[in-house]
Design a protein around this motif. Structure first.
Motif, PDB file in Angstrom:
ATOM      1  N   ASN A  43      12.273   6.155 -25.035  1.00 54.79           N
ATOM      2  CA  ASN A  43      12.873   6.800 -26.196  1.00 54.79           C
ATOM      3  C   ASN A  43      13.461   8.155 -25.801  1.00 54.79           C
ATOM      4  OD1 ASN A  43      10.616   8.456 -25.861  1.00 54.79           O
ATOM      5  ND2 ASN A  43       9.457   7.393 -27.465  1.00 54.79           N
ATOM      6  N   GLU A  44      13.934   8.898 -26.781  1.00 56.79           N
ATOM      7  CA  GLU A  44      14.578  10.188 -26.513  1.00 56.79           C
ATOM      8  C   GLU A  44      13.641  11.131 -25.777  1.00 56.79           C
ATOM      9  OE1 GLU A  44      16.654  13.902 -28.977  1.00 56.79           O
ATOM     10  OE2 GLU A  44      15.955  12.101 -30.045  1.00 56.79           O
ATOM     11  N   SER A  45      12.393  11.176 -26.200  1.00 55.95           N
ATOM     12  CA  SER A  45      11.435  12.088 -25.585  1.00 55.95           C
ATOM     13  C   SER A  45      11.198  11.751 -24.117  1.00 55.95           C
ATOM     14  CB  SER A  45      10.110  12.038 -26.360  1.00 55.95           C
ATOM     15  OG  SER A  45       9.135  12.836 -25.741  1.00 55.95           O
ATOM     16  N   LEU A  46      11.009  10.466 -23.817  1.00 55.87           N
ATOM     17  CA  LEU A  46      10.747  10.067 -22.439  1.00 55.87           C
ATOM     18  C   LEU A  46      11.962  10.296 -21.550  1.00 55.87           C
ATOM     19  CD1 LEU A  46       8.823   8.801 -20.390  1.00 55.87           C
ATOM     20  CD2 LEU A  46       9.628   6.542 -21.128  1.00 55.87           C
ATOM     21  N   SER A  80       0.813  -1.220   0.000  1.00 54.85           N
ATOM     22  CA  SER A  80       0.000   0.000   0.000  1.00 54.85           C
ATOM     23  C   SER A  80       0.846   1.268   0.000  1.00 54.85           C
ATOM     24  CB  SER A  80      -0.929   0.003   1.218  1.00 54.85           C
ATOM     25  OG  SER A  80      -0.163  -0.067   2.422  1.00 54.85           O
ATOM     26  N   SER A  81       2.106   1.149   0.422  1.00 55.91           N
ATOM     27  CA  SER A  81       2.968   2.331   0.485  1.00 55.91           C
ATOM     28  C   SER A  81       3.580   2.699  -0.861  1.00 55.91           C
ATOM     29  CB  SER A  81       4.081   2.124   1.513  1.00 55.91           C
ATOM     30  OG  SER A  81       4.764   0.923   1.275  1.00 55.91           O
ATOM     31  N   VAL A  82       3.329   1.891  -1.895  1.00 54.30           N
ATOM     32  CA  VAL A  82       3.795   2.230  -3.241  1.00 54.30           C
ATOM     33  C   VAL A  82       2.863   3.289  -3.827  1.00 54.30           C
ATOM     34  CG1 VAL A  82       4.201   1.395  -5.581  1.00 54.30           C
ATOM     35  CG2 VAL A  82       4.811  -0.034  -3.624  1.00 54.30           C
ATOM     36  N   GLN A  83       3.418   4.407  -4.237  1.00 49.01           N
ATOM     37  CA  GLN A  83       2.604   5.482  -4.811  1.00 49.01           C
ATOM     38  C   GLN A  83       2.405   5.259  -6.296  1.00 49.01           C
ATOM     39  OE1 GLN A  83       4.121   9.445  -4.189  1.00 49.01           O
ATOM     40  NE2 GLN A  83       2.562  10.403  -5.478  1.00 49.01           N
ATOM     41  N   ARG A  84       1.154   5.171  -6.724  1.00 44.31           N
ATOM     42  CA  ARG A  84       0.837   4.978  -8.139  1.00 44.31           C
ATOM     43  C   ARG A  84       0.940   6.316  -8.871  1.00 44.31           C
ATOM     44  NH1 ARG A  84      -3.054   1.130  -9.252  1.00 44.31           N
ATOM     45  NH2 ARG A  84      -2.953   1.919 -11.387  1.00 44.31           N
ATOM     46  N   MET A  85       1.636   6.317 -10.004  1.00 44.32           N
ATOM     47  CA  MET A  85       1.796   7.510 -10.829  1.00 44.32           C
ATOM     48  C   MET A  85       0.792   7.477 -11.972  1.00 44.32           C
ATOM     49  SD  MET A  85       4.219   8.906  -9.131  1.00 44.32           S
ATOM     50  CE  MET A  85       4.675  10.277 -10.200  1.00 44.32           C
ATOM     51  N   ASP A  86       0.300   8.642 -12.352  1.00 46.82           N
ATOM     52  CA  ASP A  86      -0.705   8.726 -13.408  1.00 46.82           C
ATOM     53  C   ASP A  86      -0.114   8.566 -14.800  1.00 46.82           C
ATOM     54  OD1 ASP A  86      -2.770   9.116 -11.603  1.00 46.82           O
ATOM     55  OD2 ASP A  86      -2.518  11.289 -11.599  1.00 46.82           O
ATOM     56  N   ASN A  87       1.160   8.920 -14.969  1.00 45.47           N
ATOM     57  CA  ASN A  87       1.783   8.764 -16.282  1.00 45.47           C
ATOM     58  C   ASN A  87       3.264   8.459 -16.116  1.00 45.47           C
ATOM     59  OD1 ASN A  87       3.413  11.429 -16.653  1.00 45.47           O
ATOM     60  ND2 ASN A  87       1.386  12.107 -15.948  1.00 45.47           N
ATOM     61  N   ILE A  88       3.826   7.868 -17.141  1.00 45.43           N
ATOM     62  CA  ILE A  88       5.208   7.401 -17.062  1.00 45.43           C
ATOM     63  C   ILE A  88       6.198   8.560 -17.042  1.00 45.43           C
ATOM     64  CG2 ILE A  88       5.479   7.157 -19.569  1.00 45.43           C
ATOM     65  CD1 ILE A  88       7.070   4.594 -19.022  1.00 45.43           C
ATOM     66  N   GLY A  89       5.850   9.673 -17.687  1.00 44.77           N
ATOM     67  CA  GLY A  89       6.744  10.823 -17.673  1.00 44.77           C
ATOM     68  C   GLY A  89       6.959  11.364 -16.267  1.00 44.77           C
ATOM     69  N   SER A  90       5.896  11.368 -15.456  1.00 41.84           N
ATOM     70  CA  SER A  90       6.012  11.834 -14.077  1.00 41.84           C
ATOM     71  C   SER A  90       6.901  10.905 -13.262  1.00 41.84           C
ATOM     72  CB  SER A  90       4.620  11.919 -13.436  1.00 41.84           C
ATOM     73  OG  SER A  90       3.817  12.871 -14.106  1.00 41.84           O
ATOM     74  N   LEU A  91       6.792   9.614 -13.523  1.00 45.12           N
ATOM     75  CA  LEU A  91       7.652   8.666 -12.819  1.00 45.12           C
ATOM     76  C   LEU A  91       9.116   8.914 -13.151  1.00 45.12           C
ATOM     77  CD1 LEU A  91       7.142   4.939 -12.129  1.00 45.12           C
ATOM     78  CD2 LEU A  91       9.212   5.622 -13.338  1.00 45.12           C
ATOM     79  N   PHE A  92       9.434   9.084 -14.437  1.00 48.21           N
ATOM     80  CA  PHE A  92      10.817   9.327 -14.844  1.00 48.21           C
ATOM     81  C   PHE A  92      11.347  10.617 -14.226  1.00 48.21           C
ATOM     82  CE2 PHE A  92      10.566   5.759 -17.439  1.00 48.21           C
ATOM     83  CZ  PHE A  92      11.720   5.566 -18.182  1.00 48.21           C
ATOM     84  N   VAL A 130      19.274   5.866 -25.382  1.00 52.50           N
ATOM     85  CA  VAL A 130      19.973   5.706 -24.103  1.00 52.50           C
ATOM     86  C   VAL A 130      21.418   6.174 -24.218  1.00 52.50           C
ATOM     87  CG1 VAL A 130      20.881   3.995 -22.478  1.00 52.50           C
ATOM     88  CG2 VAL A 130      18.490   3.883 -23.195  1.00 52.50           C
ATOM     89  N   VAL A 131      22.096   5.793 -25.292  1.00 50.98           N
ATOM     90  CA  VAL A 131      23.481   6.232 -25.508  1.00 50.98           C
ATOM     91  C   VAL A 131      23.548   7.757 -25.548  1.00 50.98           C
ATOM     92  CG1 VAL A 131      25.377   6.251 -27.175  1.00 50.98           C
ATOM     93  CG2 VAL A 131      24.205   4.106 -26.636  1.00 50.98           C
ATOM     94  N   GLN A 132      22.610   8.368 -26.255  1.00 50.29           N
ATOM     95  CA  GLN A 132      22.583   9.824 -26.327  1.00 50.29           C
ATOM     96  C   GLN A 132      22.353  10.440 -24.950  1.00 50.29           C
ATOM     97  OE1 GLN A 132      19.906  11.411 -29.303  1.00 50.29           O
ATOM     98  NE2 GLN A 132      19.823  13.416 -28.348  1.00 50.29           N
ATOM     99  N   ALA A 133      21.444   9.851 -24.161  1.00 50.78           N
ATOM    100  CA  ALA A 133      21.166  10.366 -22.821  1.00 50.78           C
ATOM    101  C   ALA A 133      22.377  10.225 -21.912  1.00 50.78           C
ATOM    102  CB  ALA A 133      19.971   9.626 -22.227  1.00 50.78           C
ATOM    103  N   LEU A 134      23.122   9.153 -22.059  1.00 52.20           N
ATOM    104  CA  LEU A 134      24.349   8.976 -21.280  1.00 52.20           C
ATOM    105  C   LEU A 134      25.398  10.012 -21.700  1.00 52.20           C
ATOM    106  CD1 LEU A 134      24.536   5.073 -21.342  1.00 52.20           C
ATOM    107  CD2 LEU A 134      24.150   6.461 -19.309  1.00 52.20           C
TER     108      LEU A 134
END
Length: 390
Positions: A215-218, A182-194, A242-246
């Motif tokens: 992907n690059e956007s996320l 129950s202590s896990v907070q559910r996020m409404d969208n994946i962008g908010s989680l990231f 991922v390589v670009q983000a690194l």
């Protein structure tokens, strides 16, 4: 006697679930009743017309032509959750490797093989250990994308480590929700989680909706110094992104069970050779689950953990059982029941369920049926196959 074709080395504990007086098991058959495999890449042409079911000793089924199997009325089973603990343990190990200087520290110590003076070595290590200083997981935020069997187990383990856990899963089932702390907070969208997570771990199947999801956007949503883990499926992550983000410092580190040439040799990447489910226990659990599901399907027509057929289980109550697969269109079941009624055959019990374009029926009868009657049912437009289970 049912014939089971095995296309990989299957754990003996799984094969022992198939009694030899009822099942013949071999790696070569011309007309098998079912196929039991792990990672073998199966094409539609590899599946004989006699095959009624395919059991995958593992969670993913991307090595099986599921769509073609559905059209042919072949039930495809997987083993969800059977390897969950093995993957969970490896992910927790990866979190530790991604937070502490464990691997570079080990590599450094290995360079000291020529030293013979223990006191000098201790002095040197005391001086150099600051190079491998890391950070603790406690108090950090773990974002879990996919809250099924594996994701929920990782959530519990991370909470025990003192981490804050957030999760995202738009397709969370009721059963999975019950397993989730129950202590896990559910996020409404994946962008908010990231955007919130210090560590992000992926636990999703490969679907049209998840292929190339990261992907690059996320990745631009990531908070500085984030670490991304992929122990799910390679296709979920765009490696070039991922390589670009690194390179741009958006990600601090990438840890994955799916090496690729673009990732090898980087200090900010930890690669493992797809060993997430490579434990004796996981292989045994997957094999046992897959074998039990095939056995129940072949003997009783029951379906559990199918990726293309509805789950359907009915206690045996008649002399003969019909297992009928048909297109999910109106009036087919009425036509089947009409044929049985015209033949004055009593229906003791029955159950019908559908899943997308497929409907599946178990019908227990009070008496045996003739070959002519089965042919009559099989000839109905929309009926894919009919199986008589004595």
């Amino acid at each position: 006697m049912y014939r089971i074709l095995t296309l990989n080395n299957i754990s003996i504990k799984g094969l022992e679930r198939l009694p030899r007086d009822e099942y013949e098991i071999a790696s070569e058959f011309s007309s098998p009743d079912a196929i039991l495999l792990r990672s073998h890449k199966l094409s539609n042409d590899d599946i004989a017309s006699s095959v009624k079911a395919i059991g995958r000793a593992g969670a993913g089924t991307n090595n099986i032509p599921v769509g073609e199997c559905t059209q042919r009325g072949i039930a495809v089973f997987n083993s969800p959750g059977a390897n969950a603990n093995a993957v969970k343990e490896l992910v927790i190990s990866a979190l530790t490797l991604g937070s502490r200087g464990i691997l570079p520290g080990i590599a450094y110590v290995d360079t000291l093989a020529d030293m013979t003076d223990g006191a000098a070595m201790s002095k040197l290590l005391e001086k150099e250990k600051k190079r491998f200083k890391g950070r603790e997981l406690a108090g950090k935020t773990l974002g879990i994308v996919g809250l099924g069997a594996i994701g929920s187990m990782i959530a519990r383990a991370a909470l025990d480590l003192g981490m804050d856990v957030i999760g995202y899963d738009p397709a969370l089932s009721v059963d999975a929700a019950w397993r989730l702390p129950s202590s896990v907070q559910r996020m409404d969208n994946i962008g908010s989680l990231f955007a919130r997570a210090d560590y992000i771990t992926l636990h999703l199947p490969v679907l049209d909706a998840t292929r190339g999801l990261v992907n690059e956007s996320l990745l631009k949503n990531c908070k500085p110094d984030a670490c991304l883990l992929n122990f799910a499926r390679e296709e979920i992550v765009d490696t070039d992104a991922v390589v670009q983000a690194l390179d741009e410092g958006i990600l601090r580190q990438f840890i994955t069970d799916f090496p690729s040439p673009a990732l090898i040799g980087r200090d900010d990447v930890i690669l493992m050779p797809h060993i997430g489910a490579s434990t004796d226990e996981a292989e045994e659990n997957c094999a046992v689950m897959a074998a039990d599901q095939l056995r129940d399907f072949l003997r009783n027509g029951n379906i559990r953990n199918s990726v293309n057929f509805p789950n359907l289980q009915l206690e045996r109550s008649g002399e003969v059982r019909l297992a009928i697969t048909n297109r999910n269109v109106p009036k087919i079941l009425n036509s089947i029941l009409g044929i049985l009624a015209d033949a004055e055959i009593n229906i003791v019990d029955m159950l019908n369920k559908s899943r997308e374009d497929i409907a599946y029926n178990l019908i227990d009868l009070g008496s045996d049926v003739s070959d002519e009657l089965i042919t009559q049912i099989q000839s109905l437009e929309g009926v894919i196959n009919v199986r008589v289970i004595a």
